[in-house]
Design a protein around this motif. Structure first.
Motif, PDB file in Angstrom:
ATOM      1  N   PRO A 147      40.867  43.752  33.908  1.00 10.02           N
ATOM      2  CA  PRO A 147      40.163  43.546  35.181  1.00 10.02           C
ATOM      3  C   PRO A 147      39.269  42.308  35.166  1.00 10.02           C
TER       4      PRO A 147
ATOM      5  N   ASN B 232      44.421  42.944  38.837  1.00  9.20           N
ATOM      6  CA  ASN B 232      43.234  42.675  38.024  1.00  9.20           C
ATOM      7  C   ASN B 232      42.322  41.646  38.689  1.00  9.20           C
TER       8      ASN B 232
ATOM      9  N   HIS C 274      40.335  43.173  41.545  1.00  3.32           N
ATOM     10  CA  HIS C 274      39.175  43.923  41.041  1.00  3.32           C
ATOM     11  C   HIS C 274      37.878  43.137  41.251  1.00  3.32           C
TER      12      HIS C 274
END
Length: 236
Positions: free
Chosen positions: A128, A157, A160
């Motif tokens: 992330p 990711n 995020h």
């Protein structure tokens, strides 16, 4: 390559653990490079050289809205030694917000040794994104090295860290025409079998980004003649 394609039944390779590199060397391309220092050095030099020939790929209108102060203007994900970020900063000295280059450890240490004006951060894009709320998350020639399944993992990711209405994800890549590819574009696409990946058309890029909740806002052509466009996207 003919034997590899025959084993696949002449289908487009799409398995990250069954690439042409696996077939030829027993491992993925980047693992192979990490095991051969001389080849890795040449590869990194080639990537750096290609970037220095280009103008800043970031559309000027997107940089105009970057906040000053302590905010993060741009995160260069998988940015190598920071050659693109350096170019962006040189062409936009009025921007006071932070610029961050992210890559794997050994590459980042080389970047840090240059005492750059941008920040450097060790980061694996299969984890992330730790920087939240940057104006721009930028990936140059990253996703063309991976099949769709791995691209989705990388993209999620980055999401995020993104903030809706504030963050943009910019993907700098070749965007193939629906028909009539040039010789260079065709060869570049064939070369992606090394990674079980592909060069993608506008339709394919749009579908890939939409599959993780990103909407394509605009596809910007290269500022100077060249094969790489910038795909501007944001959270739906």
């Amino acid at each position: 390559m003919p034997a590899y394609l025959a084993e696949l039944g002449y289908k487009n390779p799409d398995q990250p653990d069954n690439t042409l590199s696996h077939y030829a060397t027993g491992t993925d391309f980047f693992a192979y490079l990490r095991g051969d220092t001389a080849r890795l050095t040449r590869f990194n030099s080639a990537m750096k050289g290609a970037a220095t020939l280009l103008a800043s790929p970031i559309p000027d209108s997107l940089l105009e809205s970057v906040a000053d102060g302590n905010g993060v203007a741009m995160v260069d994900v998988g940015g190598g030694h920071g050659q693109v970020t350096q170019k962006v900063m040189e062409e936009n000295p009025h921007i006071k917000a932070r610029f961050v280059v992210q890559d794997l450890g050994a590459i980042i240490e080389e970047a840090r040794a240059r005492n750059p004006k941008y920040e450097v951060m060790e980061y694996d894009f299969f984890t992330p994104q730790p920087i939240r709320g940057a104006r721009i998350y930028f990936m140059r020639r990253v996703l063309h090295d991976f099949p769709d399944s791995k691209c989705r993992e990388i993209l999620r990711n980055q999401i995020h860290g993104m903030v809706k209405g504030q963050s943009k994800l910019l993907v700098c890549e070749t965007v193939l025409p629906a028909v009539g590819c040039s010789g260079f574009e065709s060869l570049a696409d064939i070369s992606r079998t090394t990674f079980s990946s592909m060069q993608r058309s506008e339709k394919q890029w749009t579908a890939l980004l939409a599959s993780v909740g990103l909407r394509v806002v605009k596809i910007w052509p290269a500022k100077q003649k060249g094969p790489f466009a910038v795909i501007e996207s944001e959270l739906e």
